[in-house]
Design an enzyme around this catalytic site. Structure first.
Site, PDB file in Angstrom:
ATOM      1  N   PHE A   1     -32.462-106.723  15.753  1.00 53.74           N
ATOM      2  CA  PHE A   1     -33.154-105.920  15.037  1.00 53.74           C
ATOM      3  C   PHE A   1     -32.623-104.522  15.192  1.00 53.74           C
ATOM      4  CE2 PHE A   1     -36.506-102.459  15.408  1.00 53.74           C
ATOM      5  CZ  PHE A   1     -36.676-102.020  13.998  1.00 53.74           C
ATOM      6  N   LEU A  46     -26.849-114.559  19.973  1.00 50.16           N
ATOM      7  CA  LEU A  46     -27.081-115.442  19.021  1.00 50.16           C
ATOM      8  C   LEU A  46     -28.971-116.058  19.644  1.00 50.16           C
ATOM      9  CD1 LEU A  46     -25.888-116.224  16.440  1.00 50.16           C
ATOM     10  CD2 LEU A  46     -26.449-114.240  16.206  1.00 50.16           C
ATOM     11  N   GLU A  95     -33.048-109.070  27.190  1.00 48.61           N
ATOM     12  CA  GLU A  95     -33.979-109.464  26.893  1.00 48.61           C
ATOM     13  C   GLU A  95     -35.091-108.411  26.880  1.00 48.61           C
ATOM     14  OE1 GLU A  95     -34.861-112.861  26.397  1.00 48.61           O
ATOM     15  OE2 GLU A  95     -32.958-113.404  26.990  1.00 48.61           O
ATOM     16  N   SER A  96     -36.122-108.324  25.986  1.00 45.05           N
ATOM     17  CA  SER A  96     -36.910-106.989  25.808  1.00 45.05           C
ATOM     18  C   SER A  96     -38.230-107.085  25.272  1.00 45.05           C
ATOM     19  CB  SER A  96     -35.966-105.960  24.343  1.00 45.05           C
ATOM     20  OG  SER A  96     -36.181-106.628  23.409  1.00 45.05           O
ATOM     21  N   THR A 151     -34.672 -97.815  27.691  1.00 42.15           N
ATOM     22  CA  THR A 151     -35.796 -97.422  27.149  1.00 42.15           C
ATOM     23  C   THR A 151     -36.385 -96.885  27.607  1.00 42.15           C
ATOM     24  OG1 THR A 151     -38.321 -98.515  26.689  1.00 42.15           O
ATOM     25  CG2 THR A 151     -36.321 -99.627  28.314  1.00 42.15           C
ATOM     26  N   ASP A 152     -37.789 -95.621  27.101  1.00 47.09           N
ATOM     27  CA  ASP A 152     -38.361 -95.270  27.569  1.00 47.09           C
ATOM     28  C   ASP A 152     -39.145 -95.484  28.674  1.00 47.09           C
ATOM     29  OD1 ASP A 152     -40.455 -96.229  25.550  1.00 47.09           O
ATOM     30  OD2 ASP A 152     -41.390 -94.655  25.074  1.00 47.09           O
ATOM     31  N   TYR A 187     -39.732-106.235  33.140  1.00 46.73           N
ATOM     32  CA  TYR A 187     -38.431-105.418  31.491  1.00 46.73           C
ATOM     33  C   TYR A 187     -38.342-104.242  32.123  1.00 46.73           C
ATOM     34  CZ  TYR A 187     -37.222-103.487  27.490  1.00 46.73           C
ATOM     35  OH  TYR A 187     -36.678-102.753  26.552  1.00 46.73           O
ATOM     36  N   ASN A 212     -39.308 -98.899  18.808  1.00 44.40           N
ATOM     37  CA  ASN A 212     -38.711 -98.905  16.894  1.00 44.40           C
ATOM     38  C   ASN A 212     -39.369 -99.105  16.225  1.00 44.40           C
ATOM     39  OD1 ASN A 212     -34.509 -97.915  17.090  1.00 44.40           O
ATOM     40  ND2 ASN A 212     -36.411 -97.530  18.275  1.00 44.40           N
ATOM     41  N   LEU A 267     -45.011-106.256  17.558  1.00 47.13           N
ATOM     42  CA  LEU A 267     -46.414-105.230  16.947  1.00 47.13           C
ATOM     43  C   LEU A 267     -46.712-105.375  16.033  1.00 47.13           C
ATOM     44  CD1 LEU A 267     -48.918-104.480  17.677  1.00 47.13           C
ATOM     45  CD2 LEU A 267     -48.715-102.089  17.848  1.00 47.13           C
TER      46      LEU A 267
END
Length: 246
Positions: A11, A35, A84-85, A125-126, A153, A183, A193
């Site tokens: 993304f 991928l 991985e998120s 990331t925050d 994570y 984002n 989400l």
């Protein structure tokens, strides 16, 4: 200037590829992506035939493949989006998050040390800061906020951040880190989400509420995030962490 973008079929990574191709048409952009389920090669269809773009399918944990690419392309800049998120997935299977997010980062930085680099940029990331109290809307995370992770994570991303800073202090590797809020925008994966809510609403399905529905998120448009990273890799100070919010 040659830039390797890992996770560039995902993304945020794909949006960054498009941004760099548009803003720096004289740059050579190399996309390295495993991928997985979150990567979509069709997203990059519009740039696949460009002479200054190259796609490589590989895992950042594959040291031999990474070093081969560095030897061939001799990159000036590496921007690491590969990760991985998904928090829920990390709770079900933490190991793959540690492997990709920490070991993969180490493999990339070892290649940077071996072949030379002008800048290694880690996209973080925050979530490494944990949660802010709901009754204190006046509080914000800053770059000096202590790390306080709350999931496998976020712990894996915090571990990678510490490793990146350690490589700077120990080996003098020229690094920067950016920590962004949530984002949204084009090519957002449907498990996240905002696209999940839209897809469920269009299909007349229930809209899932997390916890008691009182949590608050900061949203960052993905193209604004890409502009921020572009600015950091060109003008940011080596060894610094930069927060990017909406």
């Amino acid at each position: 200037m040659t830039v390797i973008v890992t996770g560039g079929a995902g993304f945020i990574g794909s949006n960054f590829v498009f941004h760099m191709m548009k803003e720096h048409p004289d740059y050579r952009i190399i996309c390295l992506d495993k991928l997985t389920y979150a990567g979509n090669l069709s997203t990059l269809k519009s740039v696949m035939d460009k002479p200054n773009f190259r796609f490589i399918k590989a895992d950042i944990c594959d040291r031999k493949a990474v070093e081969k690419l560095f030897e061939e392309e001799k990159p000036d800049i590496v921007v690491n989006f590969a990760a991985e998120s998904h928090v829920d997935r990390s709770i079900e299977n933490p190991e793959i998050f540690l492997q990709t997010n920490i070991i993969g980062t180490e493999v990339l930085m070892d290649a940077c040390r071996k072949y030379g680099i002008q800048r290694y940029h880690q996209v973080s990331t925050d979530e490494v800061y944990g949660d802010l109290p709901l009754d204190r809307p006046d509080l914000f995370f800053t770059e000096d906020t202590p790390i306080h992770t709350s999931s496998p994570y976020s712990s894996s991303k915090a571990g990678a951040d510490l490793l990146v800073l350690a490589y700077h202090r120990t080996y003098g590797l020229p690094v920067t880190i950016s920590r962004c809020s949530n984002n949204y925008g084009p090519y957002h994966f449907p498990e996240k989400l905002i696209p999940l809510m839209i897809a469920n609403a269009l299909a007349d399905k229930p809209l899932p509420v997390y916890g008691e529905g009182i949590n608050v998120r900061d949203w960052l448009y993905v193209e604004d995030h890409c502009r921020a990273i572009d600015l950091i890799i060109h003008k940011g100070r080596v060894g610094e962490v930069y927060n990017v919010g909406g």
